[in-house]
Design a protein around this motif. Sequence first.
Motif, mmCIF file in Angstrom:
data_model
loop_
_atom_site.group_PDB
_atom_site.id
_atom_site.type_symbol
_atom_site.label_atom_id
_atom_site.label_comp_id
_atom_site.label_asym_id
_atom_site.label_seq_id
_atom_site.Cartn_x
_atom_site.Cartn_y
_atom_site.Cartn_z
ATOM 1 N N TRP A 48 0.830 -1.215 0.000
ATOM 2 C CA TRP A 48 0.000 0.000 0.000
ATOM 3 C C TRP A 48 0.851 1.247 0.000
ATOM 4 O O TRP A 48 0.533 2.246 -0.637
ATOM 5 C CB TRP A 48 -0.979 0.000 1.183
ATOM 6 C CG TRP A 48 -0.327 0.038 2.551
ATOM 7 C CD1 TRP A 48 -0.018 -1.038 3.332
ATOM 8 C CD2 TRP A 48 0.095 1.203 3.269
ATOM 9 N NE1 TRP A 48 0.587 -0.616 4.484
ATOM 10 C CE2 TRP A 48 0.662 0.756 4.482
ATOM 11 C CE3 TRP A 48 0.067 2.577 3.006
ATOM 12 C CZ2 TRP A 48 1.194 1.630 5.422
ATOM 13 C CZ3 TRP A 48 0.590 3.440 3.952
ATOM 14 C CH2 TRP A 48 1.144 2.955 5.156
ATOM 15 N N LEU A 49 2.005 1.191 0.695
ATOM 16 C CA LEU A 49 2.851 2.384 0.757
ATOM 17 C C LEU A 49 3.574 2.596 -0.576
ATOM 18 O O LEU A 49 3.714 3.715 -1.057
ATOM 19 C CB LEU A 49 3.862 2.238 1.898
ATOM 20 C CG LEU A 49 4.745 3.466 2.158
ATOM 21 C CD1 LEU A 49 3.929 4.723 2.367
ATOM 22 C CD2 LEU A 49 5.634 3.228 3.374
ATOM 23 N N PHE A 50 4.000 1.487 -1.182
ATOM 24 C CA PHE A 50 4.632 1.537 -2.498
ATOM 25 C C PHE A 50 3.688 2.176 -3.526
ATOM 26 O O PHE A 50 4.059 3.079 -4.268
ATOM 27 C CB PHE A 50 4.993 0.093 -2.889
ATOM 28 C CG PHE A 50 5.457 -0.081 -4.306
ATOM 29 C CD1 PHE A 50 6.678 0.431 -4.719
ATOM 30 C CD2 PHE A 50 4.689 -0.796 -5.211
ATOM 31 C CE1 PHE A 50 7.116 0.247 -6.019
ATOM 32 C CE2 PHE A 50 5.116 -0.983 -6.509
ATOM 33 C CZ PHE A 50 6.323 -0.459 -6.912
ATOM 34 N N THR A 52 0.937 4.025 -2.865
ATOM 35 C CA THR A 52 0.612 5.409 -2.499
ATOM 36 C C THR A 52 1.747 6.346 -2.888
ATOM 37 O O THR A 52 1.511 7.477 -3.322
ATOM 38 C CB THR A 52 0.371 5.515 -0.977
ATOM 39 O OG1 THR A 52 -0.378 4.382 -0.561
ATOM 40 C CG2 THR A 52 -0.407 6.770 -0.638
ATOM 41 N N THR A 53 2.973 5.884 -2.744
ATOM 42 C CA THR A 53 4.106 6.724 -3.122
ATOM 43 C C THR A 53 4.078 7.038 -4.611
ATOM 44 O O THR A 53 4.282 8.188 -5.018
ATOM 45 C CB THR A 53 5.433 6.030 -2.766
ATOM 46 O OG1 THR A 53 5.391 5.647 -1.388
ATOM 47 C CG2 THR A 53 6.614 6.955 -2.990
ATOM 48 N N GLY A 56 1.480 9.461 -5.160
ATOM 49 C CA GLY A 56 1.916 10.741 -4.601
ATOM 50 C C GLY A 56 2.880 11.476 -5.516
ATOM 51 O O GLY A 56 2.816 12.702 -5.645
ATOM 52 N N ALA A 60 2.148 15.120 -6.834
ATOM 53 C CA ALA A 60 3.111 16.195 -6.588
ATOM 54 C C ALA A 60 3.566 16.820 -7.903
ATOM 55 O O ALA A 60 3.785 18.035 -7.983
ATOM 56 C CB ALA A 60 4.319 15.654 -5.814
#
Lengths: 463, 109
Positions: A48-50, A52-53, A56, A60
């Motif tokens: 999930w963090l991979f 989301t990054t 992101g 950005a």
Amino acid sequence: MARSGTRRRRLLAAVVALASLVALAGDAVAHSGGLRNATQDPISVPTWLFLTTGGGVVGASFLLASFVTDRQFVADVHAWGRAIASPGRIAALATRTFGVLALAATLAVGFVGPEDGPRNFAILLIWVVWWGGYVASTYLLGNSWPVLNPFRTLAAALPSLSLSYPERLGSWPAVAGLLALVWVEVVSPLADDPTLLATVISAYGVVTVAGAVAFGVDRWFESVDPVAKVFDYYGAVAPVGRSDGGLRLRLPGSELREARLVDGRDEVAFVVALLFVTTYDGFVGTGLWAGFVRGAVAAGLPPVVVYLGAYLGGFALFYGAFQATARLARRTAPTFLTGDAVARRFAPSLLAIAAGYHLAHNLGSVLVLAPAFVAVALAPLSPPTNPPVLVGLPGWFGGLELAFVLVGHVVAVWIAHAAAYDLFPGRMQAVRSQYGVTLVMVAYTMVSLWIVKEPFVSPPFIG
Amino acid sequence: MTANPDTTDRTATDDSSLAAAVDPDRDVDVPGGVETHTCEYCGRPFPAADLLVLHRGLAHPDELDDAEIEQFRETYRSESDDISRFRIAAVGALVLLYFGFLFTYILVA
């Protein structure tokens, strides 16, 4: 033929299996060749963090692009370029001859060469050299397919019937053709069976040459032939393009802001289809899909219905989602422009994404299989039993592939920004018009990174 | 990063594609009962008077008289205030994203 990881990975797996028989190096190769393998091992970042990054980074990028509100700067970036010398007629003639000879060699070896796919010159030429390497050259350098295309050369040498093309069809035949070609590629063993590959190329060639003779070469390859159209669009990403009869060097991707590139729903659909087929091809290689298909088949559905349903339904979903977010601009901007008008200008940005994925999906296997191609090409009719493969791509290679994916998305964010500045008189209006398309890109990044990260599972019931 | 867009932004009136990109017959759909501001030179309607003024200045600079050009400049400047506010919000969002991910990675990975 927006190809694909699946078939290619199977080809890679087959070659690797061959090599490991003698070299006992199979393990190392298996862990060096593919994007999936390379992305799994190194870090212990939760999925999930991979994902989301990745999302992101794209979000950005949008925020950073929104700081560029200087219209002159945007115009200058996209106008930059210089004319460069065009290759002469002799080079063009040589390229055309080479294209026809390569086609003849592919068909000949495909029909009479060794039946073992990974040792067959035709299979390696088409999937490694042409689909992996040559296609990358169309977006990294420039589109040379109108010259190299052997079917175009053959059709141009024949008299044209000059039938009038039904204009209302637009480029929809190319959309249908692209979906059909990739469908054949996904459900049949095109990368394993040289005879089948040569048969499919022959059938495609007969249809293509007949169509080009009937409706005129330019018309056919512009509106109907999906392969030429893919290369036309990829060529718009490239740093070298055609303009005013000559060649022009420009910033990569800068042509994607042009309004004439995508001119109608048919062409929006084609660009979305190009992106979708890559996703589908990756998606059917995931465990989630394998589980779903097995469940659906156990419930009584024929596999072909499940695959085809997901294929057509998925394409409709992609196309509908893109059109819906373009319509969203009517409220966020606000503007009276139709959703179609906005979609036409934002669609070319998807080409940068498609090119990024293509490179990420194919570069590794092209490098690994290049020595095999050379060895097989030296003796197409009696190739070595175990063609050599490149062993041990470095560990950072997986990171490089992820970078290609992200660079594609970041370029796409910029293109949407520049197109919005072209389309809307208000600077904030232009920024607000991009909310929808940015959401789509964030979502798409996360889906694609998930597919890339999932371990490859051979799609059940096909091939 | 939040330089005043009024002093840094140029308008690129030589970017002729601005005028050519939209066909009012095909590309425009005005919902019923909404006030429109239509360009007298190319027929493209806008949902706000400001947008029409900006459009005229960008797409038809040679057709305007001095008063209209002054009106364009005034509108362009007033838009810069909006942009400044958006930039502050965007910097805030970037900072949040950055530190959000930084702390998440520290905690999780």
